[in-house]
Design a protein around this motif. Structure first.
Motif, mmCIF file in Angstrom:
data_model
loop_
_atom_site.group_PDB
_atom_site.id
_atom_site.type_symbol
_atom_site.label_atom_id
_atom_site.label_comp_id
_atom_site.label_asym_id
_atom_site.label_seq_id
_atom_site.Cartn_x
_atom_site.Cartn_y
_atom_site.Cartn_z
ATOM 1 N N ILE A 319 -37.501 -9.404 21.145
ATOM 2 C CA ILE A 319 -36.484 -8.686 20.374
ATOM 3 C C ILE A 319 -35.639 -7.813 21.295
ATOM 4 O O ILE A 319 -34.409 -7.754 21.167
ATOM 5 N N ALA A 320 -36.281 -7.154 22.251
ATOM 6 C CA ALA A 320 -35.544 -6.317 23.202
ATOM 7 C C ALA A 320 -34.536 -7.133 23.997
ATOM 8 O O ALA A 320 -33.432 -6.662 24.307
ATOM 9 N N ALA A 321 -34.908 -8.371 24.304
ATOM 10 C CA ALA A 321 -34.028 -9.241 25.094
ATOM 11 C C ALA A 321 -33.000 -9.980 24.244
ATOM 12 O O ALA A 321 -32.172 -10.725 24.777
ATOM 13 N N GLY A 322 -33.061 -9.799 22.926
ATOM 14 C CA GLY A 322 -32.101 -10.463 22.041
ATOM 15 C C GLY A 322 -32.428 -11.903 21.747
ATOM 16 O O GLY A 322 -31.540 -12.675 21.356
ATOM 17 N N ARG A 323 -33.703 -12.275 21.903
ATOM 18 C CA ARG A 323 -34.111 -13.647 21.601
ATOM 19 C C ARG A 323 -34.591 -13.707 20.150
ATOM 20 O O ARG A 323 -35.710 -13.284 19.837
ATOM 21 N N PHE A 324 -33.752 -14.215 19.279
ATOM 22 C CA PHE A 324 -34.064 -14.256 17.852
ATOM 23 C C PHE A 324 -34.217 -15.707 17.387
ATOM 24 O O PHE A 324 -33.377 -16.565 17.690
ATOM 25 N N VAL A 325 -35.273 -15.974 16.641
ATOM 26 C CA VAL A 325 -35.561 -17.303 16.120
ATOM 27 C C VAL A 325 -35.911 -17.150 14.641
ATOM 28 O O VAL A 325 -36.557 -16.173 14.258
ATOM 29 N N PRO A 326 -35.482 -18.092 13.759
ATOM 30 C CA PRO A 326 -35.886 -18.003 12.356
ATOM 31 C C PRO A 326 -37.406 -17.862 12.232
ATOM 32 O O PRO A 326 -38.163 -18.437 13.026
ATOM 33 N N VAL A 327 -37.841 -17.116 11.257
ATOM 34 C CA VAL A 327 -39.254 -16.744 11.129
ATOM 35 C C VAL A 327 -40.171 -17.961 11.171
ATOM 36 O O VAL A 327 -41.177 -17.974 11.881
ATOM 37 N N PHE A 328 -39.847 -18.990 10.401
ATOM 38 C CA PHE A 328 -40.664 -20.206 10.391
ATOM 39 C C PHE A 328 -39.928 -21.387 11.007
ATOM 40 O O PHE A 328 -40.137 -22.541 10.643
ATOM 41 N N GLY A 329 -39.055 -21.079 11.978
ATOM 42 C CA GLY A 329 -38.404 -22.121 12.757
ATOM 43 C C GLY A 329 -37.103 -22.646 12.190
ATOM 44 O O GLY A 329 -36.294 -23.218 12.918
ATOM 45 N N VAL A 330 -36.906 -22.499 10.884
ATOM 46 C CA VAL A 330 -35.674 -22.929 10.221
ATOM 47 C C VAL A 330 -35.269 -21.832 9.245
ATOM 48 O O VAL A 330 -36.089 -21.001 8.852
ATOM 49 N N PRO A 331 -33.997 -21.785 8.820
ATOM 50 C CA PRO A 331 -33.596 -20.799 7.816
ATOM 51 C C PRO A 331 -34.451 -20.928 6.559
ATOM 52 O O PRO A 331 -34.931 -22.018 6.223
ATOM 53 N N VAL A 332 -34.636 -19.809 5.874
ATOM 54 C CA VAL A 332 -35.474 -19.815 4.678
ATOM 55 C C VAL A 332 -34.979 -20.837 3.663
ATOM 56 O O VAL A 332 -35.770 -21.502 2.986
ATOM 57 N N SER A 333 -33.668 -21.003 3.569
ATOM 58 C CA SER A 333 -33.109 -21.954 2.604
ATOM 59 C C SER A 333 -33.507 -23.392 2.913
ATOM 60 O O SER A 333 -33.465 -24.262 2.040
ATOM 61 N N ALA A 334 -33.910 -23.655 4.170
ATOM 62 C CA ALA A 334 -34.294 -25.015 4.564
ATOM 63 C C ALA A 334 -35.790 -25.272 4.419
ATOM 64 O O ALA A 334 -36.232 -26.416 4.583
ATOM 65 N N LEU A 335 -36.575 -24.228 4.125
ATOM 66 C CA LEU A 335 -38.014 -24.430 3.939
ATOM 67 C C LEU A 335 -38.259 -25.262 2.689
ATOM 68 O O LEU A 335 -37.696 -24.996 1.626
ATOM 69 N N GLN A 336 -39.099 -26.264 2.817
ATOM 70 C CA GLN A 336 -39.405 -27.126 1.683
ATOM 71 C C GLN A 336 -40.395 -26.435 0.744
ATOM 72 O O GLN A 336 -41.261 -25.684 1.182
ATOM 73 N N PRO A 337 -40.283 -26.661 -0.562
ATOM 74 C CA PRO A 337 -41.258 -26.087 -1.492
ATOM 75 C C PRO A 337 -42.663 -26.551 -1.152
ATOM 76 O O PRO A 337 -42.866 -27.653 -0.650
ATOM 77 N N ALA A 338 -43.627 -25.675 -1.410
ATOM 78 C CA ALA A 338 -45.013 -26.018 -1.122
ATOM 79 C C ALA A 338 -45.463 -27.193 -1.974
ATOM 80 O O ALA A 338 -45.265 -27.208 -3.183
ATOM 81 N N ALA A 339 -46.030 -28.191 -1.341
ATOM 82 C CA ALA A 339 -46.606 -29.337 -2.047
ATOM 83 C C ALA A 339 -47.906 -29.671 -1.337
ATOM 84 O O ALA A 339 -47.941 -30.457 -0.396
ATOM 85 N N SER A 340 -48.989 -29.025 -1.772
ATOM 86 C CA SER A 340 -50.281 -29.185 -1.114
ATOM 87 C C SER A 340 -51.090 -30.271 -1.794
ATOM 88 O O SER A 340 -51.201 -30.312 -3.025
ATOM 89 N N LEU A 341 -51.656 -31.145 -0.998
ATOM 90 C CA LEU A 341 -52.402 -32.286 -1.524
ATOM 91 C C LEU A 341 -53.863 -31.927 -1.762
ATOM 92 O O LEU A 341 -54.454 -31.126 -1.026
#
Length: 429
Positions: A319-341
């Motif tokens: 964070i100090a160096a300005g290296r920012f990455v989406p929390v789970f690797g992709v924007p929240v809007s791109a996270l797929q709904p949970a579908a657990s088998l």
């Protein structure tokens, strides 16, 4: 050099105090590597008078972590309180809503509320970093979120709890019973006075839910994790496993399928020459399968003040160096709904130990029960004869579904000669 990054630390236990000490001890090196100085300006804990083993001179003290998250003169809030609800959750929400970055080692919080917190961070344009939440000093989050970002991850599995791994390793090396080794682990400080969070598999399940979200770009779904602990593992099962060329491990496993993800934490038999089999004692290990990279294995200390503080400080430096990455690797809007088998869909081999009365026809009854559920036997161990007395019969079974295996075990349990519930451990090839 850029403006100083100001930090507030909530929770001054072993890890929180370790973070403060590490930032002070290696301050010049950290500044060189991330391009700005990092300083702790505020702290919060339950007991102001307690000696924390670190210098708190010049830091503003807050009795309430939530108030500190809102009002402290800081750019980044470090949460080391723990727990999925209460103050930890409220403080992180307050910090993110106030436009402050958050670094946490709180796997329970992320497993239960990770998607909502990721959304809040994104809405406020700040980072939520959590390297220390999974596997301590192993940089597994960075590896998956950045180093392997170009891969489609097919599966992730790991030894995610050092307490359980220590117990199983010691049982194998000494032949001692579970209860005896657990007591030793408590005496050594590897297990809590109430060890259920670890030995029942909950801690590993929290971590697995986070890894599954990151690996497969899906919403965090802790409720979808099948969880079993190690308390039913007997020393004799570990001995038979060794004889068959296996080792017993508690693994967290997540696999992607076309219609969802299977997440499961339970004891397994792994081949003695598998990479994960060599991870012993209090160490953690994670194995990932990517479509481009193939198999990647990371191993290291999964807990403790030093490794965990190291991971927290690494997040702070990003964070100090300005290296920012989406929390789970992709924007929240791109996270797929949970579908657990369902666990019933699990397809694999099995180890089963039966306690039976030694009399004619017992094995015929067992094989008939397996046959009726189309479960095929691979091997059988039965030593000696002790007519009309209890003996062990150990089976390994070819790959079948979990549902078929459970039906077969129920049929076996209904046999008059079977005097204990079958002891079943899944085999991972």
């Amino acid at each position: 050099m850029a403006e100083v990054l100001k930090i507030a630390v909530a929770g001054l236990g072993t890890v929180g105090a370790g973070v403060v000490s590490l930032l002070q001890k290696n301050g010049d090196l950290i500044a060189q590597r991330c391009g700005r100085h990092v300083t702790v300006t505020a702290v919060s804990a339950r007991d102001k008078a307690k000696d924390r083993g670190c210098d708190l001179t010049g830091m503003t003290w807050f009795d309430d972590a939530v108030t500190m998250a809102r009002e402290a003169d800081c750019d980044l809030f470090v949460e080391q309180i723990g727990g999925s609800e209460g103050i930890a959750k409220e403080a992180c929400e307050a910090a993110l809503s106030s436009g402050k970055h958050v670094v946490t080692a709180n796997k329970a919080l992320l497993a239960v509320h990770g998607t909502a917190l990721a959304r809040l961070a994104e809405e406020n344009g700040v980072s939520l970093n959590y390297e220390a939440a999974v596997a301590g000093g192993i940089p597994i989050i960075k590896a998956m979120r950045e180093g392997l970002a170009g891969n489609r991850i097919n599966s992730v599995q790991g030894i995610l709890n050092g307490t359980c791994n220590y117990i199983l390793t010691t049982m194998r090396e000494t032949g001692r019973a579970y209860a005896d080794v657990l007591a030793e682990a408590q005496a050594l400080g590897y297990a809590e006075a109430d060890p259920s969070f670890d030995v029942d598999g909950v801690d590993a399940a929290h971590k697995l839910a986070i890894l599954a979200a990151l690996a497969f770009g899906r919403e965090v779904d802790f409720d979808g994790v099948h969880i079993e602990g190690i308390s039913r593992i007997a020393a004799v099962d570990i001995q038979y496993a060794e004889e068959l060329g296996f080792r017993v491990k508690l693994l967290g496993m997540a696999e992607a399928h076309d219609d969802g993800v299977m997440q499961r934490v339970h004891p397994v038999l792994v081949k003695g020459d598998a990479p994960i089999a060599a991870v012993e004692g209090v160490f953690n290990g994670v194995v990932m399968e990517g479509d481009a990279v193939g198999t990647s294995v990371l191993e290291g200390r999964g807990a403790g003040a030093g490794p965990t503080a190291s991971a927290v400080v690494g997040d702070i430096m990003d964070i100090a160096a300005g290296r920012f990455v989406p929390v789970f690797g992709v924007p929240v809007s791109a996270l797929q709904p949970a579908a657990s088998l369902s666990m019933d869909r699990r397809f694999g081999a099995y180890y089963v130990r039966l306690r039976v009365i030694d009399k004619p026809g017992v094995i015929a009854g067992v094989t008939a029960a397996l046959r009726d559920e189309k479960v095929s036997m691979e091997s059988i161990i039965q030593r000696g004869r002790d007519p009309n007395e209890p003996v062990d019969v150990v089976l390994t079974l070819h790959e079948t579904t979990e549902a078929a295996m459970n039906r077969a075990l129920q049929r076996i349990m209904d046999l008059d000669a079977v005097i204990e519930p079958p002891h079943m451990i899944r085999i991972e090839r």
